[in-house]
Write an enzyme that holds these catalytic residues in place. Structure first.
Site, short mmCIF file in Angstrom:
data_model
loop_
_atom_site.label_atom_id
_atom_site.label_comp_id
_atom_site.label_asym_id
_atom_site.label_seq_id
_atom_site.Cartn_x
_atom_site.Cartn_y
_atom_site.Cartn_z
N ARG A 1 -28.33 35.76 -112.03
CA ARG A 1 -27.74 34.72 -111.45
C ARG A 1 -28.59 34.04 -110.24
O ARG A 1 -29.48 34.85 -109.83
CB ARG A 1 -26.57 35.53 -110.55
CG ARG A 1 -25.19 35.50 -111.21
CD ARG A 1 -24.15 36.04 -110.55
NE ARG A 1 -24.46 37.43 -109.74
CZ ARG A 1 -24.18 38.60 -110.27
NH1 ARG A 1 -23.16 38.59 -111.23
NH2 ARG A 1 -24.49 39.56 -109.71
N PHE B 1 -10.66 39.77 -86.38
CA PHE B 1 -10.81 39.42 -87.80
C PHE B 1 -11.73 38.35 -88.38
O PHE B 1 -12.61 38.41 -89.10
CB PHE B 1 -9.54 38.79 -88.51
CG PHE B 1 -9.45 38.29 -89.83
CD1 PHE B 1 -9.53 39.10 -91.09
CD2 PHE B 1 -9.25 36.89 -90.18
CE1 PHE B 1 -9.39 38.92 -92.21
CE2 PHE B 1 -9.33 36.45 -91.49
CZ PHE B 1 -9.31 37.50 -92.48
N ARG C 1 -29.70 38.23 -99.04
CA ARG C 1 -29.83 39.69 -99.11
C ARG C 1 -29.96 40.09 -100.82
O ARG C 1 -30.39 41.05 -101.06
CB ARG C 1 -28.81 40.40 -98.56
CG ARG C 1 -28.37 41.97 -98.80
CD ARG C 1 -27.37 42.47 -98.34
NE ARG C 1 -26.02 41.91 -99.14
CZ ARG C 1 -24.89 41.77 -99.06
NH1 ARG C 1 -24.45 42.53 -97.86
NH2 ARG C 1 -24.18 41.62 -99.77
N TYR D 1 -22.39 24.77 -103.28
CA TYR D 1 -21.67 25.79 -103.83
C TYR D 1 -21.25 26.79 -102.82
O TYR D 1 -20.20 27.43 -103.13
CB TYR D 1 -23.13 26.62 -104.75
CG TYR D 1 -22.55 27.71 -105.19
CD1 TYR D 1 -21.72 27.94 -106.29
CD2 TYR D 1 -23.07 29.14 -104.61
CE1 TYR D 1 -21.51 29.24 -106.74
CE2 TYR D 1 -22.47 30.32 -104.98
CZ TYR D 1 -21.82 30.24 -106.30
OH TYR D 1 -21.26 31.59 -106.61
C1 D9A Z 1 -13.52 36.56 -96.01
CL1 D9A Z 1 -9.48 35.96 -96.88
C2 D9A Z 1 -13.95 36.79 -97.16
N1 D9A Z 1 -15.19 36.83 -97.49
C3 D9A Z 1 -15.90 37.99 -96.45
C4 D9A Z 1 -15.30 38.57 -95.63
O1 D9A Z 1 -14.99 37.55 -94.34
C5 D9A Z 1 -14.27 36.31 -94.79
C6 D9A Z 1 -13.03 36.43 -98.54
C7 D9A Z 1 -11.86 36.42 -98.28
C8 D9A Z 1 -11.11 36.30 -96.92
C9 D9A Z 1 -12.13 36.29 -95.94
C10 D9A Z 1 -13.70 35.62 -93.53
C11 D9A Z 1 -13.15 36.55 -92.43
C12 D9A Z 1 -12.33 35.81 -91.22
C13 D9A Z 1 -12.35 34.52 -91.16
C14 D9A Z 1 -13.10 33.68 -92.10
C15 D9A Z 1 -13.89 34.11 -93.17
O2 D9A Z 1 -12.99 32.29 -92.05
C16 D9A Z 1 -12.48 31.79 -90.93
O3 D9A Z 1 -14.24 33.55 -94.31
C17 D9A Z 1 -15.04 32.50 -94.14
O4 D9A Z 1 -17.08 37.87 -96.79
C18 D9A Z 1 -15.97 36.44 -98.59
C19 D9A Z 1 -16.81 35.19 -98.52
C20 D9A Z 1 -17.77 35.22 -97.55
C21 D9A Z 1 -17.29 34.59 -99.93
C22 D9A Z 1 -15.70 33.95 -97.85
C23 D9A Z 1 -15.77 39.77 -94.80
C24 D9A Z 1 -15.94 40.76 -95.94
N2 D9A Z 1 -17.00 41.62 -95.71
C25 D9A Z 1 -17.32 42.77 -96.67
C26 D9A Z 1 -18.78 42.83 -96.30
C27 D9A Z 1 -19.75 42.73 -97.60
O5 D9A Z 1 -20.95 42.87 -97.66
O6 D9A Z 1 -19.12 42.04 -98.70
O7 D9A Z 1 -15.39 40.75 -97.11
C28 D9A Z 1 -16.61 43.98 -96.76
O8 D9A Z 1 -16.35 44.55 -95.63
O9 D9A Z 1 -16.48 44.70 -97.80
#
Ligand code: D9A
Length: 416
Positions: free
Chosen positions: A229, A289, A219, A172
Protein backbone atom coordinates in the site's frame (compact mmCIF):
# COMPACT_ATOMS: atom_id res chain seq x y z
CA UNK A 1 2.26 -2.63 33.92
CA UNK A 2 5.78 -3.12 35.32
CA UNK A 3 7.40 -2.67 31.91
CA UNK A 4 5.23 0.37 31.19
CA UNK A 5 6.43 1.94 34.45
CA UNK A 6 10.04 1.12 33.60
CA UNK A 7 9.67 2.76 30.18
CA UNK A 8 8.33 5.90 31.89
CA UNK A 9 10.93 5.91 34.66
CA UNK A 10 12.26 9.32 33.67
CA UNK A 11 8.76 10.79 33.33
CA UNK A 12 7.36 10.79 36.86
CA UNK A 13 4.02 12.25 35.82
CA UNK A 14 3.57 9.31 33.47
CA UNK A 15 4.32 6.90 36.30
CA UNK A 16 1.68 8.64 38.38
CA UNK A 17 -0.83 8.53 35.51
CA UNK A 18 -0.13 4.81 35.01
CA UNK A 19 -0.65 4.05 38.69
CA UNK A 20 -3.89 6.07 38.82
CA UNK A 21 -5.07 4.36 35.65
CA UNK A 22 -4.32 0.95 37.14
CA UNK A 23 -6.10 1.79 40.39
CA UNK A 24 -9.23 3.19 38.71
CA UNK A 25 -12.31 0.96 39.02
CA UNK A 26 -12.29 -1.51 36.15
CA UNK A 27 -15.97 -2.27 35.63
CA UNK A 28 -17.14 1.30 35.09
CA UNK A 29 -19.80 0.23 32.60
CA UNK A 30 -22.08 -2.76 32.99
CA UNK A 31 -23.86 -3.94 29.87
CA UNK A 32 -24.94 -7.32 31.27
CA UNK A 33 -28.65 -6.44 31.15
CA UNK A 34 -28.44 -5.96 27.38
CA UNK A 35 -26.64 -8.79 25.57
CA UNK A 36 -26.55 -7.09 22.15
CA UNK A 37 -25.08 -3.93 23.65
CA UNK A 38 -22.55 -5.97 25.61
CA UNK A 39 -21.41 -7.64 22.37
CA UNK A 40 -21.12 -4.25 20.66
CA UNK A 41 -18.88 -2.82 23.35
CA UNK A 42 -16.90 -6.05 23.40
CA UNK A 43 -16.06 -5.43 19.73
CA UNK A 44 -15.24 -1.79 20.44
CA UNK A 45 -12.82 -2.85 23.19
CA UNK A 46 -11.25 -5.40 20.86
CA UNK A 47 -10.59 -2.95 18.00
CA UNK A 48 -9.13 -0.10 19.99
CA UNK A 49 -8.08 -0.20 23.62
CA UNK A 50 -7.47 3.37 24.70
CA UNK A 51 -9.92 5.00 22.30
CA UNK A 52 -12.71 2.63 23.39
CA UNK A 53 -12.50 4.06 26.90
CA UNK A 54 -12.84 7.59 25.53
CA UNK A 55 -15.95 6.65 23.52
CA UNK A 56 -17.48 5.01 26.59
CA UNK A 57 -17.00 8.20 28.56
CA UNK A 58 -19.20 10.14 26.11
CA UNK A 59 -22.61 11.29 27.33
CA UNK A 60 -25.33 8.65 26.90
CA UNK A 61 -27.02 10.57 24.08
CA UNK A 62 -24.02 10.15 21.76
CA UNK A 63 -22.26 7.09 23.13
CA UNK A 64 -24.01 4.33 21.14
CA UNK A 65 -24.20 6.42 17.96
CA UNK A 66 -20.46 7.12 18.01
CA UNK A 67 -19.60 3.56 19.05
CA UNK A 68 -21.57 2.29 16.04
CA UNK A 69 -20.13 4.93 13.72
CA UNK A 70 -16.66 3.79 14.81
CA UNK A 71 -17.42 0.07 14.33
CA UNK A 72 -19.05 0.61 10.93
CA UNK A 73 -16.05 2.61 9.70
CA UNK A 74 -13.74 -0.02 11.14
CA UNK A 75 -15.61 -2.68 9.18
CA UNK A 76 -15.34 -0.69 5.96
CA UNK A 77 -11.66 0.00 6.62
CA UNK A 78 -10.96 -3.69 7.24
CA UNK A 79 -12.31 -4.51 3.78
CA UNK A 80 -10.37 -1.63 2.18
CA UNK A 81 -7.11 -2.72 3.88
CA UNK A 82 -7.38 -6.42 3.06
CA UNK A 83 -4.92 -7.17 0.27
CA UNK A 84 -6.07 -10.82 0.12
CA UNK A 85 -9.42 -9.77 -1.40
CA UNK A 86 -9.23 -9.20 -5.15
CA UNK A 87 -10.40 -5.86 -6.52
CA UNK A 88 -13.44 -7.19 -8.41
CA UNK A 89 -14.77 -8.48 -5.09
CA UNK A 90 -13.60 -5.60 -2.93
CA UNK A 91 -14.81 -2.57 -4.88
CA UNK A 92 -18.55 -3.46 -4.90
CA UNK A 93 -18.43 -3.99 -1.12
CA UNK A 94 -16.85 -0.58 -0.62
CA UNK A 95 -19.41 1.12 -2.85
CA UNK A 96 -22.46 -0.50 -1.25
CA UNK A 97 -21.39 -0.59 2.39
CA UNK A 98 -23.86 2.20 3.20
CA UNK A 99 -26.68 -0.17 2.11
CA UNK A 100 -25.20 -3.23 3.80
CA UNK A 101 -25.55 -1.53 7.20
CA UNK A 102 -29.36 -1.67 6.79
CA UNK A 103 -29.37 -5.43 5.99
CA UNK A 104 -30.31 -7.36 9.14
CA UNK A 105 -28.19 -10.49 9.57
CA UNK A 106 -25.40 -9.57 7.11
CA UNK A 107 -21.97 -10.93 7.95
CA UNK A 108 -18.64 -11.14 6.11
CA UNK A 109 -16.26 -14.10 6.29
CA UNK A 110 -13.92 -13.36 3.37
CA UNK A 111 -11.31 -11.42 5.35
CA UNK A 112 -7.78 -12.80 5.26
CA UNK A 113 -6.87 -14.93 8.33
CA UNK A 114 -4.39 -12.33 9.56
CA UNK A 115 -6.79 -9.39 9.37
CA UNK A 116 -6.84 -7.89 12.87
CA UNK A 117 -10.55 -7.04 12.90
CA UNK A 118 -11.71 -10.14 11.04
CA UNK A 119 -14.06 -11.15 13.86
CA UNK A 120 -15.87 -7.80 13.77
CA UNK A 121 -17.01 -8.55 10.21
CA UNK A 122 -17.80 -12.19 11.04
CA UNK A 123 -20.24 -10.88 13.67
CA UNK A 124 -21.27 -7.73 11.80
CA UNK A 125 -24.97 -8.58 12.28
CA UNK A 126 -24.52 -7.33 15.86
CA UNK A 127 -23.33 -3.94 14.55
CA UNK A 128 -26.22 -3.73 12.08
CA UNK A 129 -28.75 -4.57 14.80
CA UNK A 130 -27.35 -1.73 16.93
CA UNK A 131 -27.28 0.69 14.02
CA UNK A 132 -30.96 0.05 13.24
CA UNK A 133 -31.87 0.97 16.84
CA UNK A 134 -30.27 4.42 16.60
CA UNK A 135 -32.29 7.60 16.16
CA UNK A 136 -32.96 8.11 12.42
CA UNK A 137 -31.03 11.40 12.46
CA UNK A 138 -27.84 9.56 13.50
CA UNK A 139 -28.49 6.72 11.05
CA UNK A 140 -28.72 9.24 8.21
CA UNK A 141 -25.45 10.95 9.12
CA UNK A 142 -23.61 7.62 9.45
CA UNK A 143 -25.00 6.19 6.19
CA UNK A 144 -24.22 9.39 4.25
CA UNK A 145 -20.59 9.46 5.44
CA UNK A 146 -20.21 5.72 4.83
CA UNK A 147 -21.48 6.16 1.27
CA UNK A 148 -19.10 8.99 0.44
CA UNK A 149 -16.15 7.29 2.15
CA UNK A 150 -16.78 3.92 0.48
CA UNK A 151 -16.90 5.53 -2.95
CA UNK A 152 -13.70 7.47 -2.29
CA UNK A 153 -11.98 4.28 -1.10
CA UNK A 154 -13.20 2.44 -4.18
CA UNK A 155 -11.69 5.16 -6.37
CA UNK A 156 -8.27 4.91 -4.72
CA UNK A 157 -8.42 1.08 -4.66
CA UNK A 158 -8.85 1.04 -8.46
CA UNK A 159 -5.88 -0.39 -10.36
CA UNK A 160 -3.63 2.35 -11.69
CA UNK A 161 -4.89 5.08 -9.33
CA UNK A 162 -2.33 6.26 -6.81
CA UNK A 163 -1.65 9.10 -4.43
CA UNK A 164 0.56 11.18 -6.72
CA UNK A 165 0.20 14.85 -5.88
CA UNK A 166 -0.14 16.45 -2.47
CA UNK A 167 -3.67 17.37 -3.60
CA UNK A 168 -4.37 13.63 -4.06
CA UNK A 169 -2.92 13.04 -0.60
CA UNK A 170 -5.34 15.58 0.88
CA UNK A 171 -8.20 14.09 -1.13
CA UNK A 172 -7.48 10.51 -0.08
CA UNK A 173 -7.22 11.60 3.56
CA UNK A 174 -10.46 13.56 3.20
CA UNK A 175 -12.26 10.37 2.11
CA UNK A 176 -10.90 8.09 4.81
CA UNK A 177 -10.56 10.54 7.72
CA UNK A 178 -11.80 14.07 6.97
CA UNK A 179 -15.31 12.76 6.34
CA UNK A 180 -15.26 11.16 9.80
CA UNK A 181 -14.62 14.60 11.25
CA UNK A 182 -17.51 16.05 9.22
CA UNK A 183 -19.88 13.29 10.37
CA UNK A 184 -18.95 13.66 14.03
CA UNK A 185 -19.38 17.43 13.87
CA UNK A 186 -22.84 16.90 12.39
CA UNK A 187 -23.71 14.59 15.28
CA UNK A 188 -22.41 17.08 17.88
CA UNK A 189 -24.55 19.84 16.40
CA UNK A 190 -27.58 17.61 15.76
CA UNK A 191 -27.85 16.50 19.40
CA UNK A 192 -27.60 20.08 20.63
CA UNK A 193 -24.39 19.54 22.66
CA UNK A 194 -22.55 21.88 20.35
CA UNK A 195 -23.46 24.97 18.35
CA UNK A 196 -24.63 24.56 14.72
CA UNK A 197 -21.38 26.32 13.82
CA UNK A 198 -19.42 23.14 14.56
CA UNK A 199 -21.16 21.28 11.72
CA UNK A 200 -20.80 24.34 9.50
CA UNK A 201 -17.01 24.42 9.84
CA UNK A 202 -16.33 21.55 7.45
CA UNK A 203 -12.82 22.88 6.80
CA UNK A 204 -11.88 22.53 10.47
CA UNK A 205 -13.66 19.16 10.83
CA UNK A 206 -11.70 17.90 7.82
CA UNK A 207 -8.41 19.02 9.37
CA UNK A 208 -9.21 17.00 12.52
CA UNK A 209 -9.18 13.87 10.37
CA UNK A 210 -6.26 14.90 8.17
CA UNK A 211 -3.91 15.54 11.07
CA UNK A 212 -4.62 12.06 12.51
CA UNK A 213 -4.49 10.27 9.19
CA UNK A 214 -1.32 11.94 7.93
CA UNK A 215 0.45 11.13 11.19
CA UNK A 216 -0.57 7.48 10.83
CA UNK A 217 0.45 7.33 7.16
CA UNK A 218 3.86 8.81 8.00
CA UNK A 219 4.33 6.32 10.85
CA UNK A 220 3.16 3.31 8.82
CA UNK A 221 5.58 3.71 5.88
CA UNK A 222 7.16 0.27 6.33
CA UNK A 223 4.03 -1.67 7.25
CA UNK A 224 2.12 -0.26 4.28
CA UNK A 225 5.01 -0.88 1.91
CA UNK A 226 5.22 -4.50 3.09
CA UNK A 227 1.54 -4.95 2.16
CA UNK A 228 2.05 -3.02 -1.08
CA UNK A 229 0.00 0.00 0.00
CA UNK A 230 1.43 3.39 -0.91
CA UNK A 231 0.03 6.55 0.66
CA UNK A 232 3.08 8.82 0.74
CA UNK A 233 2.51 11.15 -2.23
CA UNK A 234 4.91 10.80 -5.13
CA UNK A 235 5.17 14.59 -5.31
CA UNK A 236 6.97 14.36 -1.95
CA UNK A 237 8.99 11.11 -2.03
CA UNK A 238 9.90 11.69 -5.70
CA UNK A 239 12.10 14.58 -4.54
CA UNK A 240 14.25 12.13 -2.56
CA UNK A 241 14.22 8.78 -4.41
CA UNK A 242 13.51 7.16 -7.76
CA UNK A 243 11.11 4.65 -6.22
CA UNK A 244 9.33 4.86 -2.89
CA UNK A 245 10.87 1.59 -1.71
CA UNK A 246 14.37 2.98 -2.39
CA UNK A 247 14.05 5.17 0.72
CA UNK A 248 14.85 2.16 2.92
CA UNK A 249 18.16 1.48 1.15
CA UNK A 250 21.09 2.28 3.47
CA UNK A 251 22.77 4.46 0.80
CA UNK A 252 19.64 6.69 0.82
CA UNK A 253 19.73 7.20 4.60
CA UNK A 254 20.09 11.01 4.40
CA UNK A 255 17.51 11.42 1.64
CA UNK A 256 15.06 9.25 3.58
CA UNK A 257 15.40 11.49 6.64
CA UNK A 258 14.78 14.56 4.51
CA UNK A 259 11.70 12.95 3.02
CA UNK A 260 10.46 12.12 6.51
CA UNK A 261 10.87 15.77 7.56
CA UNK A 262 8.87 16.79 4.52
CA UNK A 263 6.03 14.45 5.57
CA UNK A 264 6.16 15.68 9.18
CA UNK A 265 6.03 19.29 8.00
CA UNK A 266 3.09 18.50 5.69
CA UNK A 267 1.11 16.98 8.60
CA UNK A 268 1.92 19.94 10.86
CA UNK A 269 0.03 22.17 8.43
CA UNK A 270 -3.25 21.08 10.04
CA UNK A 271 -2.44 21.93 13.65
CA UNK A 272 -3.76 25.52 13.50
CA UNK A 273 -7.16 24.21 12.38
CA UNK A 274 -7.13 21.50 15.03
CA UNK A 275 -6.70 24.07 17.80
CA UNK A 276 -9.41 26.28 16.29
CA UNK A 277 -11.79 23.31 16.12
CA UNK A 278 -11.11 22.23 19.70
CA UNK A 279 -11.73 25.79 20.87
CA UNK A 280 -15.33 25.51 19.57
CA UNK A 281 -16.12 22.30 21.50
CA UNK A 282 -17.90 23.08 24.77
CA UNK A 283 -19.35 19.77 26.01
CA UNK A 284 -16.69 18.26 28.32
CA UNK A 285 -17.09 14.66 27.14
CA UNK A 286 -17.05 15.72 23.47
CA UNK A 287 -13.98 17.82 24.16
CA UNK A 288 -11.96 14.94 25.62
CA UNK A 289 -13.15 12.63 22.86
CA UNK A 290 -11.91 15.08 20.22
CA UNK A 291 -8.76 16.27 21.98
CA UNK A 292 -7.21 12.94 23.03
CA UNK A 293 -6.57 11.58 19.50
CA UNK A 294 -5.07 14.95 18.48
CA UNK A 295 -2.62 15.21 21.38
CA UNK A 296 -1.64 11.59 20.74
CA UNK A 297 -1.01 12.52 17.12
CA UNK A 298 1.35 15.38 17.96
CA UNK A 299 3.14 13.16 20.49
CA UNK A 300 3.48 10.53 17.74
CA UNK A 301 4.70 13.12 15.24
CA UNK A 302 7.33 14.20 17.75
CA UNK A 303 8.45 10.59 18.06
CA UNK A 304 8.65 10.25 14.26
CA UNK A 305 10.55 13.47 13.65
CA UNK A 306 14.17 12.77 12.60
CA UNK A 307 13.61 9.12 13.60
CA UNK A 308 15.19 6.88 10.98
CA UNK A 309 13.63 3.85 12.71
CA UNK A 310 10.42 4.31 10.74
CA UNK A 311 12.33 2.94 7.73
CA UNK A 312 13.62 -0.09 9.60
CA UNK A 313 10.98 -0.96 12.23
CA UNK A 314 7.20 -1.42 12.13
CA UNK A 315 4.92 -0.59 15.02
CA UNK A 316 6.64 2.46 16.47
CA UNK A 317 4.47 3.71 19.31
CA UNK A 318 4.55 6.30 22.06
CA UNK A 319 4.96 4.94 25.59
CA UNK A 320 1.85 3.54 27.29
CA UNK A 321 2.58 5.94 30.16
CA UNK A 322 2.63 8.85 27.72
CA UNK A 323 -0.80 7.81 26.36
CA UNK A 324 -2.33 7.52 29.81
CA UNK A 325 -0.79 10.84 30.84
CA UNK A 326 -2.16 12.58 27.71
CA UNK A 327 -5.62 11.10 28.29
CA UNK A 328 -5.62 12.44 31.84
CA UNK A 329 -4.44 15.95 30.93
CA UNK A 330 -6.54 16.69 27.81
CA UNK A 331 -9.60 18.21 29.47
CA UNK A 332 -9.42 21.92 28.63
CA UNK A 333 -8.29 24.07 25.74
CA UNK A 334 -5.54 25.66 27.86
CA UNK A 335 -4.13 22.26 28.79
CA UNK A 336 -4.34 20.98 25.22
CA UNK A 337 -2.63 24.15 23.97
CA UNK A 338 0.10 23.59 26.56
CA UNK A 339 0.56 20.00 25.32
CA UNK A 340 0.84 21.24 21.72
CA UNK A 341 3.40 23.83 22.79
CA UNK A 342 5.38 21.21 24.69
CA UNK A 343 5.62 18.89 21.69
CA UNK A 344 6.17 21.71 19.19
CA UNK A 345 9.19 22.75 21.24
CA UNK A 346 10.48 19.16 21.35
CA UNK A 347 10.04 18.85 17.60
CA UNK A 348 11.89 22.10 17.03
CA UNK A 349 14.72 21.10 19.37
CA UNK A 350 15.26 17.84 17.49
CA UNK A 351 15.39 19.46 14.04
CA UNK A 352 18.62 19.22 12.10
CA UNK A 353 19.78 22.63 10.78
CA UNK A 354 21.12 20.87 7.68
CA UNK A 355 17.68 19.45 6.89
CA UNK A 356 15.97 21.25 3.97
CA UNK A 357 12.80 21.61 6.06
CA UNK A 358 14.53 22.97 9.13
CA UNK A 359 13.16 26.47 8.59
CA UNK A 360 9.68 25.30 7.52
CA UNK A 361 9.30 23.13 10.60
CA UNK A 362 10.71 25.91 12.75
CA UNK A 363 8.08 28.30 11.39
CA UNK A 364 5.31 25.75 11.97
CA UNK A 365 6.46 25.27 15.59
CA UNK A 366 6.76 29.02 16.07
CA UNK A 367 3.21 29.51 14.79
CA UNK A 368 1.84 27.01 17.29
CA UNK A 369 3.58 28.91 20.08
CA UNK A 370 2.34 32.25 18.75
CA UNK A 371 -1.29 31.15 18.35
CA UNK A 372 -1.37 29.54 21.79
CA UNK A 373 0.21 32.45 23.62
CA UNK A 374 -2.15 34.86 21.85
CA UNK A 375 -5.40 32.93 22.12
CA UNK A 376 -4.89 30.68 25.15
CA UNK A 377 -2.76 32.67 27.59
CA UNK A 378 -3.72 30.20 30.33
CA UNK A 379 -1.64 27.60 28.52
CA UNK A 380 1.58 29.21 29.79
CA UNK A 381 0.93 28.25 33.42
CA UNK A 382 -0.25 24.79 32.32
CA UNK A 383 2.93 24.34 30.28
CA UNK A 384 5.08 25.16 33.31
CA UNK A 385 3.15 22.57 35.32
CA UNK A 386 3.52 19.92 32.62
CA UNK A 387 7.22 20.60 32.26
CA UNK A 388 7.75 20.13 35.96
CA UNK A 389 6.61 16.55 35.45
CA UNK A 390 8.52 15.92 32.24
CA UNK A 391 11.90 17.18 33.47
CA UNK A 392 12.93 13.89 34.95
CA UNK A 393 16.51 14.73 35.75
CA UNK A 394 15.56 17.47 38.17
CA UNK A 395 13.02 15.50 40.13
CA UNK A 396 14.72 12.35 41.25
CA UNK A 397 12.83 12.29 44.51
CA UNK A 398 9.51 12.33 42.65
CA UNK A 399 10.66 9.39 40.57
CA UNK A 400 11.63 7.48 43.65
CA UNK A 401 8.34 8.23 45.37
CA UNK A 402 6.35 7.23 42.31
CA UNK A 403 8.23 3.99 41.89
CA UNK A 404 7.69 3.12 45.53
CA UNK A 405 3.97 3.77 45.15
CA UNK A 406 3.91 1.72 41.97
CA UNK A 407 5.76 -1.10 43.70
CA UNK A 408 3.20 -1.07 46.51
CA UNK A 409 0.39 -1.22 43.97
CA UNK A 410 2.01 -4.12 42.17
CA UNK A 411 2.37 -6.00 45.46
CA UNK A 412 -1.20 -5.23 46.42
CA UNK A 413 -2.56 -6.60 43.16
CA UNK A 414 -0.34 -9.69 43.45
CA UNK A 415 -1.70 -10.62 46.87
CA UNK A 416 -5.26 -9.32 46.40
C1 D9A B 1 -12.07 8.82 14.84
CL1 D9A B 1 -15.91 7.84 15.06
C2 D9A B 1 -11.54 7.76 14.06
N1 D9A B 1 -10.17 7.64 13.81
C3 D9A B 1 -9.22 7.81 14.79
C4 D9A B 1 -9.70 8.09 16.19
O1 D9A B 1 -10.21 9.41 16.33
C5 D9A B 1 -11.13 9.88 15.36
C6 D9A B 1 -12.41 6.80 13.53
C7 D9A B 1 -13.75 6.82 13.83
C8 D9A B 1 -14.24 7.84 14.65
C9 D9A B 1 -13.40 8.83 15.17
C10 D9A B 1 -11.81 11.14 15.89
C11 D9A B 1 -12.07 11.29 17.25
C12 D9A B 1 -12.68 12.47 17.70
C13 D9A B 1 -13.06 13.49 16.82
C14 D9A B 1 -12.80 13.34 15.47
C15 D9A B 1 -12.18 12.14 14.99
O2 D9A B 1 -13.17 14.31 14.53
C16 D9A B 1 -13.87 15.44 14.95
O3 D9A B 1 -11.97 11.92 13.65
C17 D9A B 1 -11.40 12.81 12.83
O4 D9A B 1 -8.04 7.71 14.56
C18 D9A B 1 -9.72 7.16 12.47
C19 D9A B 1 -9.49 8.26 11.38
C20 D9A B 1 -8.23 9.06 11.67
C21 D9A B 1 -9.31 7.55 10.07
C22 D9A B 1 -10.66 9.20 11.31
C23 D9A B 1 -8.64 7.81 17.24
C24 D9A B 1 -8.24 6.34 17.26
N2 D9A B 1 -7.09 6.02 17.86
C25 D9A B 1 -6.49 4.71 17.83
C26 D9A B 1 -5.04 4.89 17.89
C27 D9A B 1 -4.40 4.38 16.66
O5 D9A B 1 -3.16 4.44 16.63
O6 D9A B 1 -5.09 3.88 15.78
O7 D9A B 1 -8.90 5.47 16.75
C28 D9A B 1 -6.81 3.81 18.99
O8 D9A B 1 -6.91 4.29 20.12
O9 D9A B 1 -6.92 2.61 18.73
Amino acid sequence: MASAILASLFHPSEVLALVQYKLAPKTKYDYSNDKARERLYHHLNMTSRSFAAVIQDLDEELKDAICLFYLILRGLDTIEDDMTIDLETKIPYLKTFHEIIYQKGWTFTKSGPNEKDRQLLVEFDVVIEGFLKLKPAYQTIIADITKRMGNGMAHYATAGIHVNTTADYDEYCYYVAGLVGLGLSEMFSACGFESPLVAKRKDLSNSMGLFLQKTNITRDYLEDLRDNRRFWPKEIWGLYAEKMEDLVKPENHDKAKQCLSHMVWNAMGHIKDVLEYLEMIKNPSCFKFCAIPQVMAIATLNMLHTNYKIFTHENIKIRKGETVWLMKESDSINKVAAIFRLYAREINNKSDPLDPHFVNIGVACGEIEQICVGKYPGSTAELARLQAGVMAGTSGSVITAAVVVAGAVALKSTFA
